[in-house]
Design a protein around this motif. Structure first.
Motif, PDB file in Angstrom:
ATOM      1  N   ALA A   1      17.551  77.543  14.753  1.00  0.00           N
ATOM      2  CA  ALA A   1      18.794  77.134  15.169  1.00  0.00           C
ATOM      3  C   ALA A   1      20.058  77.413  14.191  1.00  0.00           C
ATOM      4  N   MET A   2      19.664  77.701  12.992  1.00  0.00           N
ATOM      5  CA  MET A   2      20.523  78.142  11.914  1.00  0.00           C
ATOM      6  C   MET A   2      21.061  79.759  12.140  1.00  0.00           C
ATOM      7  N   LYS A   3      20.012  80.489  12.562  1.00  0.00           N
ATOM      8  CA  LYS A   3      20.303  81.849  12.868  1.00  0.00           C
ATOM      9  C   LYS A   3      21.206  81.795  14.069  1.00  0.00           C
ATOM     10  N   LYS A   4      21.054  81.319  15.140  1.00  0.00           N
ATOM     11  CA  LYS A   4      22.125  81.301  16.129  1.00  0.00           C
ATOM     12  C   LYS A   4      23.268  80.715  15.749  1.00  0.00           C
ATOM     13  N   ASP A   5      23.344  79.833  14.943  1.00  0.00           N
ATOM     14  CA  ASP A   5      24.759  79.207  14.400  1.00  0.00           C
ATOM     15  C   ASP A   5      25.298  80.279  13.637  1.00  0.00           C
ATOM     16  N   GLY A   6      24.575  80.698  12.937  1.00  0.00           N
ATOM     17  CA  GLY A   6      25.022  82.006  11.825  1.00  0.00           C
ATOM     18  C   GLY A   6      25.715  83.167  12.675  1.00  0.00           C
ATOM     19  N   ILE A   7      25.087  83.607  13.826  1.00  0.00           N
ATOM     20  CA  ILE A   7      25.635  84.600  14.697  1.00  0.00           C
ATOM     21  C   ILE A   7      27.104  84.090  15.356  1.00  0.00           C
ATOM     22  N   ALA A   8      26.937  82.905  15.679  1.00  0.00           N
ATOM     23  CA  ALA A   8      28.203  82.360  16.334  1.00  0.00           C
ATOM     24  C   ALA A   8      29.344  82.288  15.118  1.00  0.00           C
ATOM     25  N   LEU A   9      28.881  81.817  14.050  1.00  0.00           N
ATOM     26  CA  LEU A   9      29.851  81.551  13.043  1.00  0.00           C
ATOM     27  C   LEU A   9      30.439  82.922  12.676  1.00  0.00           C
ATOM     28  N   THR A  10      29.792  84.059  12.526  1.00  0.00           N
ATOM     29  CA  THR A  10      30.012  85.384  12.122  1.00  0.00           C
ATOM     30  C   THR A  10      30.975  85.813  13.248  1.00  0.00           C
TER      31      THR A  10
ATOM     32  N   ILE B   1      18.691  76.939   4.338  1.00  0.00           N
ATOM     33  CA  ILE B   1      18.240  77.372   5.430  1.00  0.00           C
ATOM     34  C   ILE B   1      19.741  77.719   6.620  1.00  0.00           C
ATOM     35  N   THR B   2      20.869  77.121   6.024  1.00  0.00           N
ATOM     36  CA  THR B   2      21.926  77.628   6.709  1.00  0.00           C
ATOM     37  C   THR B   2      22.374  79.087   6.624  1.00  0.00           C
ATOM     38  N   LEU B   3      22.750  79.935   7.716  1.00  0.00           N
ATOM     39  CA  LEU B   3      23.051  81.168   7.362  1.00  0.00           C
ATOM     40  C   LEU B   3      24.646  81.460   7.626  1.00  0.00           C
ATOM     41  N   CYS B   4      25.403  81.674   6.803  1.00  0.00           N
ATOM     42  CA  CYS B   4      26.990  81.915   7.033  1.00  0.00           C
ATOM     43  C   CYS B   4      27.473  82.189   5.430  1.00  0.00           C
ATOM     44  N   HIS B   5      28.236  83.522   5.378  1.00  0.00           N
ATOM     45  CA  HIS B   5      28.762  83.890   4.192  1.00  0.00           C
ATOM     46  C   HIS B   5      29.563  83.018   3.422  1.00  0.00           C
ATOM     47  N   PHE B   6      30.168  82.972   2.431  1.00  0.00           N
ATOM     48  CA  PHE B   6      31.043  82.483   1.460  1.00  0.00           C
ATOM     49  C   PHE B   6      32.202  83.356   1.362  1.00  0.00           C
ATOM     50  N   GLU B   7      33.360  83.046   1.339  1.00  0.00           N
ATOM     51  CA  GLU B   7      34.553  83.856   1.127  1.00  0.00           C
ATOM     52  C   GLU B   7      34.663  83.988  -0.317  1.00  0.00           C
ATOM     53  N   THR B   8      34.337  85.325  -0.743  1.00  0.00           N
ATOM     54  CA  THR B   8      34.210  85.343  -2.403  1.00  0.00           C
ATOM     55  C   THR B   8      35.489  85.603  -2.975  1.00  0.00           C
ATOM     56  N   LYS B   9      36.671  85.902  -2.112  1.00  0.00           N
ATOM     57  CA  LYS B   9      38.141  86.154  -2.770  1.00  0.00           C
ATOM     58  C   LYS B   9      38.434  84.771  -3.363  1.00  0.00           C
ATOM     59  N   GLY B  10      37.982  83.936  -3.134  1.00  0.00           N
ATOM     60  CA  GLY B  10      38.357  82.309  -3.505  1.00  0.00           C
ATOM     61  C   GLY B  10      37.769  82.134  -4.918  1.00  0.00           C
TER      62      GLY B  10
END
Length: 590
Positions: free
Chosen positions: A312-321, A537-546
């Motif tokens: 589910a985390m992978k599917k969510d990560g794809i949607a969030l990307t 287990i969550t899969l989504c990047h963080f905005e590093t410019k902050g």
């Protein structure tokens, strides 16, 4: 009716029935966090739409009590209502019952709907007001008499949560539960909470927004079990499957008669925090008061559930990307509002296999709205998002194989030094908790400080807990574990999945929260004992410019770079070249 007119109508009924004060909670007969529309009585009488709060009405005064997540929201929604806001947990603020003690005379009558008041809360009320000789009147649902278009009972279809998702059969779960009943010398176990019923019997429904649950009670005996619900909601094939496991279906309200018929010599196990007063008063047998064993059983996920949650985390990560790519491409080129963001997130998640719905109402807080931890966008508050300041998005989804909950704070333009420091300190706290290694038996309150330490060192803090349990295609808020400052005697155990969400809020300016879900697993053993750690287990990047990189330790930089590599390695396999290249840039090492 206006809010003032509703309160006056309630006072008229109170006077008729000689009730001096009436309490309206945020609960339903199952002590749920999210309730079916029929039981949104506290919202109806006050206009306050937050998920937590209590309203108390007396002859001349009215008050709403809620916690720090909702202070700003409540202040706005209570304008012109005649209801005073009491900020729970702040200095010199009385509890609802302390306030009642000062407002009521001796021998006063305090009323509430006994089907929406837990046994534990009733005792708390009686203990708080005992010196006044207060009389409790719990048989009247006064809201029902004045709410003319009150919604009916929900009637969504119930369905089987397949073994390929649940990992354990109903029979296996009942066997484990009956073993616990035998240890406690109990002949019966009453289950009033919908999530426990759903987990035990591998059932799901659609009676509650965001939680895939059905309105139901259960009574479990040594040889059989009965589920009480609207029988028309259960497909015949499912009824047959349940009967094969000695599980019967009965009408929703017939539970009261069955409880009354339990022999007085029997022992009934029930959870007084998850059982309403009317149910409790229907039982003349000996009651064994313990937390529902299934609270702990379902919190420790089995291997099938863990794999489902990761998927589910992978599917969510794809949607969030896809979503964050879309946001970056469209911001400044077309009108994007908080509502636009919420709708786009749901649209992109709905394209993933097994998507059932959102796991809670998306919190999309731009600029000052992000300073409200549980901000709720309305037609009046909805604003356009521009390429400046900060956007906080807390969202989640229900998939057949798992539940997600994630927060990302997005810098949309050049940040001030203060904003960057805040952003970095909150991220450091999240990473420190992510890297925690701790002995078996550690409670959540023992490790909460890890997420706050860097904030504390810089005289910053946040007013809510750091982590809550998360269910598997179940409630997004689940116990019995938590990570927070308050003491709770529940260890963090292997298999538990918990949120990790430190934060910082500057009233009137912005809010920052970073949230991942973390799985507790073995870390190894030594002569000093057995140890546990977390896997993110969550899969989504963080905005590093902050991020102010100089504020990170070498260990934190290593963790963040490894996490970003993991996010890219897993998600890139499911992305087209455009989104893959974009994610590669977002996950570059710092």
């Amino acid at each position: 009716m206006t809010i003032a007119e509703r309160v006056n109508a309630l006072r008229f009924l109170m006077n008729e029935k000689e009730i001096n004060a009436y309490i309206i909670t945020s609960s339903d007969p199952h002590m749920s966090e999210y309730v079916p529309y029929r039981w949104t009585s506290r919202q109806w009488i006050s206009g306050f739409t937050g998920s937590a709060g209590t309203v108390v009405i007396t002859e001349n005064k009215a008050g709403l009590w809620t916690d720090s997540r909702y202070f700003l929201q409540a202040e706005k929604e209570l304008i012109d209502s005649g209801i005073e806001l009491f900020k729970m947990g702040t200095e010199n603020t009385p509890t609802p019952y302390q306030w009642l003690s000062s407002e009521l005379d001796t021998d006063a009558n305090v009323g509430f709907d006994g089907t929406c008041f837990s046994v534990a809360e009733t005792r708390n009320l009686k203990n708080s007001l005992g010196d006044l000789g207060i009389h409790i009147v719990e048989e009247f649902d006064l809201i029902d008499e004045i709410w003319e278009d009150r919604p009916a009972l929900p009637n969504g279809e119930i369905f089987d949560h397949d073994l390929k998702y649940s990992g354990k059969t109903r029979y296996a779960k009942l066997t484990k539960l009956r073993k616990k009943m035998a240890e406690l010398d109990c002949n019966y176990h009453f289950v009033g909470s919908m999530d426990d019923v759903a987990w035990i019997f591998n059932l799901r429904g659609s009676d509650v927004d965001y939680n895939p649950l059905a309105l139901a009670y259960a009574l479990i005996e040594k040889e059989k079990a009965t589920i009480y619900l609207n029988e028309d909601k259960v497909p015949e094939s499912l009824v047959k499957d349940l009967l094969e496991d000695e599980i019967e279906i009965a009408g929703y309200n017939s539970v009261f008669n069955d409880l009354e018929e339990i022999p007085g010599s029997a022992n009934v196990l029930l959870d007084i925090n998850r059982t309403n007063l009317r149910i409790f008063n229907s039982i003349s047998a000996n009651i064994i008061e313990r937390e529902n064993p299934t609270q702990l059983f379902k919190s420790t996920k089995n291997d099938v559930e863990i794999e489902g949650m990761k998927n589910a985390m992978k599917k969510d990560g794809i949607a969030l990307t896809h979503f964050y790519y879309w946001l970056e491409e469209n911001l400044g080129n077309t009108k994007v509002t908080e509502f636009t963001v919420m709708e786009k997130l749901k649209e992109l998640r709905s394209q993933q296999e097994g998507f059932v719905g959102e796991s809670f109402g998306t919190i999309c807080g731009y600029k000052a709205h992000g300073a409200q931890p549980h901000y709720h966008t309305t037609e009046e508050s909805n604003v356009e998002i521009e390429k400046e300041s900060i956007l906080l998005i807390d969202s989640g989804a229900q998939y057949l194989d798992g539940t997600t909950d994630i927060t990302r704070t997005i810098p949309l333009g050049d940040l001030s030094e203060e904003q960057k420091i805040d952003y970095t300190l909150v991220l450091k706290g999240m990473m420190q908790l992510s890297m925690a290694v701790f002995p078996v038996g550690t409670r959540g309150c023992n490790i909460d400080a890890l997420a706050r330490m860097d904030l504390w060192k810089n005289l910053r803090n946040y007013g809510h807990g750091t982590g809550h349990g998360v269910g598997c295609f179940m409630n997004v808020h689940e116990g019995p574990q938590s990570i927070r400052q308050e003491l709770k005697d529940q260890a963090i155990l292997k298999g538990m999945i918990t949120s990790n969400e430190p934060a910082l809020y500057r009233d009137g300016k912005y809010g920052i929260r970073h949230e991942n879900l973390i799985l507790c697993k073995d870390a190894g053993s030594s002569e000093f004992g057995d140890y546990l750690e977390f896997e993110t287990i969550t899969l989504c990047h963080f905005e590093t410019k902050g991020i102010i990189v100089e504020l990170l330790t070498q260990e934190e930089r290593y963790w963040l770079n490894n996490y970003h590599q993991k996010v890219y390695d897993i998600l890139s396999l499911e992305l087209d070249e455009k989104h893959k290249a974009w994610l590669r840039e977002k996950t570059q090492a710092i």
